[in-house]
Design an enzyme around this catalytic site. Structure first.
Site, PDB file in Angstrom:
ATOM      1  N   THR A  40       0.797  -1.217  -0.091  1.00 50.38           N
ATOM      2  CA  THR A  40       0.236   0.011  -0.076  1.00 50.38           C
ATOM      3  C   THR A  40       0.968   1.273  -0.100  1.00 50.38           C
ATOM      4  O   THR A  40       2.026   1.202   0.248  1.00 50.38           O
ATOM      5  CB  THR A  40      -0.919   0.103   1.265  1.00 50.38           C
ATOM      6  OG1 THR A  40      -0.337   0.255   2.457  1.00 50.38           O
ATOM      7  CG2 THR A  40      -1.736  -1.233   1.448  1.00 50.38           C
ATOM      8  N   VAL A  59       7.041  -2.461   7.330  1.00 48.53           N
ATOM      9  CA  VAL A  59       7.213  -0.893   7.502  1.00 48.53           C
ATOM     10  C   VAL A  59       7.920  -0.270   6.293  1.00 48.53           C
ATOM     11  O   VAL A  59       9.104  -0.808   5.674  1.00 48.53           O
ATOM     12  CB  VAL A  59       7.867  -0.504   8.704  1.00 48.53           C
ATOM     13  CG1 VAL A  59       7.836   1.165   8.636  1.00 48.53           C
ATOM     14  CG2 VAL A  59       6.933  -0.971  10.010  1.00 48.53           C
ATOM     15  N   LYS A  60       7.087   0.414   5.467  1.00 47.28           N
ATOM     16  CA  LYS A  60       7.604   0.889   4.250  1.00 47.28           C
ATOM     17  C   LYS A  60       8.194   2.424   4.305  1.00 47.28           C
ATOM     18  O   LYS A  60       7.525   3.167   5.059  1.00 47.28           O
ATOM     19  CB  LYS A  60       6.324   1.216   3.089  1.00 47.28           C
ATOM     20  CG  LYS A  60       6.833   1.096   1.776  1.00 47.28           C
ATOM     21  CD  LYS A  60       5.520   0.657   1.011  1.00 47.28           C
ATOM     22  CE  LYS A  60       5.991   1.038  -0.474  1.00 47.28           C
ATOM     23  NZ  LYS A  60       4.433   1.156  -1.376  1.00 47.28           N
ATOM     24  N   VAL A  61       9.391   2.674   3.911  1.00 47.06           N
ATOM     25  CA  VAL A  61       9.940   3.912   4.041  1.00 47.06           C
ATOM     26  C   VAL A  61      10.252   4.567   2.992  1.00 47.06           C
ATOM     27  O   VAL A  61      10.881   3.697   2.046  1.00 47.06           O
ATOM     28  CB  VAL A  61      11.039   3.954   5.407  1.00 47.06           C
ATOM     29  CG1 VAL A  61      10.650   3.523   6.520  1.00 47.06           C
ATOM     30  CG2 VAL A  61      12.120   3.214   4.784  1.00 47.06           C
TER      31      VAL A  61
END
Ligand code: G3P
Length: 217
Positions: free
Chosen positions: A27, A82-84
């Site tokens: 997402t 966790v998307k960074v």
């Protein structure tokens, strides 16, 4: 190669996951905005629908705030990744997450050297954006190829997650050049099943079968 869906539409995700061919979901803030729903609720629902990795993106820009947000997101379910963003702060946060065993997806990667840094920071996944590079007259697939070579040269375990995929040919080429994962919009997933010769052939088989008057059951 693993196939992830790039979507926050839980109805569509549930439907496509029932094929048994969806390995995970990605997402981003744009997709969350499109869903019109609270992020934490949507991510929790997706995590229930698909047992594989589910990427949820931080919105902060400093590494301290990214770490705080990332820890909250990782607390939603054990399969949250966790998307960074691929920034200096994003990679500092990535290294911190790696030291705590929190899975990460470093996104908005547009160069092989950025991908090298993501691997050095201990990213679980790196997301090169193929379609957006193509939009600017580059060949997004060249980037996937270069990252594959660099990671193989040094044995980096960061997985290459081909993102910003626009069509079936991107999926095919990403598989050929050795992406570990491809994340695709639901419409592209549906297109993967299709071929006009399959439809034509099946129509003929069914017609000929009907002509025999037989039934298998
Ligand atoms: O989730 C990131 C990526 O897949 C975005 O794709 O089509 O907005 O460039 P796109």
């Amino acid at each position: 190669m693993q196939i992830f869906l790039d979507s926050t539409d839980t109805k569509i995700i549930a439907d496509l996951a029932s094929t048994g061919l969806v390995d995970g979901v990605t997402t981003n803030p744009t997709l969350i905005a499109k869903s019109g729903r609270p992020m934490l609720e949507v991510i929790a629902e997706i995590c229930d629908l698909v047992p594989g990795p589910i990427s949820a993106e931080v919105a902060a820009t400093t590494h301290e705030a990214m770490i705080a947000e990332g820890k909250k997101l990782a607390g939603i379910a054990p399969n949250v990744v966790v998307k960074v963003p691929l920034t200096r702060d994003g990679l500092i946060a990535t290294a911190a997450f790696a030291s705590e065993g929190i899975l990460t997806n470093v996104t908005l990667c547009f160069s092989a050297t950025q991908a090298l840094l993501a691997a050095k920071a201990g990213a679980t996944y790196v997301s090169p954006f193929i379609g957006r590079l193509d939009d600017y007259g580059f060949d997004g697939m060249d980037l996937i190829r270069d990252i594959r070579t660099i990671y193989d040269n040094y044995g980096y375990e960061t997985e290459i997650l081909a993102a910003s995929v626009r069509h079936v040919a991107h999926v095919k080429d990403a598989a050929i050049v050795g992406a570990d994962v491809v994340t695709i919009p639901p419409a592209t997933f549906a297109d993967l099943f299709k071929h006009p010769l399959t439809d034509k052939g099946l129509e003929q088989f069914l017609k000929d079968w009907a002509g025999t008057g037989q039934s298998i059951l």
